[in-house]
Motif scaffolding. Structure first.
Motif, short mmCIF file in Angstrom:
data_model
loop_
_atom_site.label_atom_id
_atom_site.label_comp_id
_atom_site.label_asym_id
_atom_site.label_seq_id
_atom_site.Cartn_x
_atom_site.Cartn_y
_atom_site.Cartn_z
N TYR A 20 -9.68 11.82 -14.01
CA TYR A 20 -9.85 10.78 -15.03
C TYR A 20 -8.59 9.93 -15.15
CZ TYR A 20 -14.12 12.99 -16.59
OH TYR A 20 -15.40 13.49 -16.63
N ILE A 21 -8.78 8.76 -15.73
CA ILE A 21 -7.67 7.86 -16.03
C ILE A 21 -7.76 7.57 -17.53
CG2 ILE A 21 -6.62 5.61 -15.60
CD1 ILE A 21 -8.10 5.75 -12.82
N PHE A 22 -6.66 7.82 -18.21
CA PHE A 22 -6.58 7.61 -19.65
C PHE A 22 -5.76 6.35 -19.90
CE2 PHE A 22 -4.17 8.22 -23.61
CZ PHE A 22 -5.19 8.45 -24.50
N GLU A 23 -6.35 5.42 -20.62
CA GLU A 23 -5.68 4.17 -21.01
C GLU A 23 -4.89 3.52 -19.87
OE1 GLU A 23 -3.62 4.72 -24.74
OE2 GLU A 23 -5.52 4.80 -25.81
N LEU A 28 -5.35 12.13 -15.39
CA LEU A 28 -5.71 13.43 -15.94
C LEU A 28 -6.64 14.15 -14.97
CD1 LEU A 28 -6.68 12.42 -19.59
CD2 LEU A 28 -4.49 13.34 -18.81
N SER A 29 -6.45 15.45 -14.87
CA SER A 29 -7.41 16.26 -14.12
C SER A 29 -8.13 17.15 -15.14
CB SER A 29 -6.73 17.11 -13.06
OG SER A 29 -5.80 18.01 -13.62
N ASN A 62 -10.82 6.58 -21.91
CA ASN A 62 -10.63 7.21 -20.60
C ASN A 62 -11.91 7.05 -19.79
OD1 ASN A 62 -12.14 10.11 -20.46
ND2 ASN A 62 -11.64 9.56 -22.57
N TRP A 63 -11.77 7.16 -18.49
CA TRP A 63 -12.92 7.05 -17.61
C TRP A 63 -12.65 7.83 -16.35
CZ3 TRP A 63 -9.79 3.23 -19.34
CH2 TRP A 63 -8.86 2.73 -18.43
N ARG A 64 -13.72 8.16 -15.67
CA ARG A 64 -13.61 8.90 -14.43
C ARG A 64 -13.06 7.98 -13.34
NH1 ARG A 64 -18.28 12.99 -12.39
NH2 ARG A 64 -16.91 14.18 -11.06
N ALA A 65 -12.11 8.47 -12.57
CA ALA A 65 -11.56 7.69 -11.46
C ALA A 65 -12.66 7.42 -10.45
CB ALA A 65 -10.41 8.44 -10.80
N GLU A 66 -12.62 6.27 -9.83
CA GLU A 66 -13.64 5.93 -8.83
C GLU A 66 -13.50 6.79 -7.59
OE1 GLU A 66 -14.37 1.82 -8.06
OE2 GLU A 66 -14.03 1.30 -10.15
N SER A 67 -12.29 7.26 -7.31
CA SER A 67 -12.06 8.13 -6.15
C SER A 67 -10.78 8.93 -6.37
CB SER A 67 -11.92 7.29 -4.88
OG SER A 67 -10.73 6.52 -4.94
#
Length: 79
Positions: A20-23, A28-29, A62-67
């Protein structure tokens, strides 16, 4: 195995880990426990794995990383 000062490899994480990516700039894992009954979040900013309190996460910050490559490039930029 992940070594401090090196970028982690995808294979360093347990099966089922989500990235994930926060702000915008905090990688984040989200890692499952060994028994698979719980998850823990870890902050990788600066290339060091540290526990991250999940209660800070909201639906829109936050959102899930694309890759995996996108996620690890954020770590690289933070070092």
């Amino acid at each position: 195995m992940y070594k401090r000062g090196e970028l982690p490899k995808r294979s360093d994480f347990p099966t089922g880990t989500e990235f994930y990516i926060f702000e915008w700039d905090l990688p984040l894992s989200k890692e499952p426990s060994i028994d698979g009954k719980s998850v823990s979040y870890f902050n990788w900013y600066g290339g060091t794995k540290r526990p991250y309190p999940a209660e800070r996460l909201k639906i829109d910050n936050n959102w899930r990383a694309e890759s995996y490559d996108e996620w690890v490039s954020i770590i690289e930029q933070s070092i």
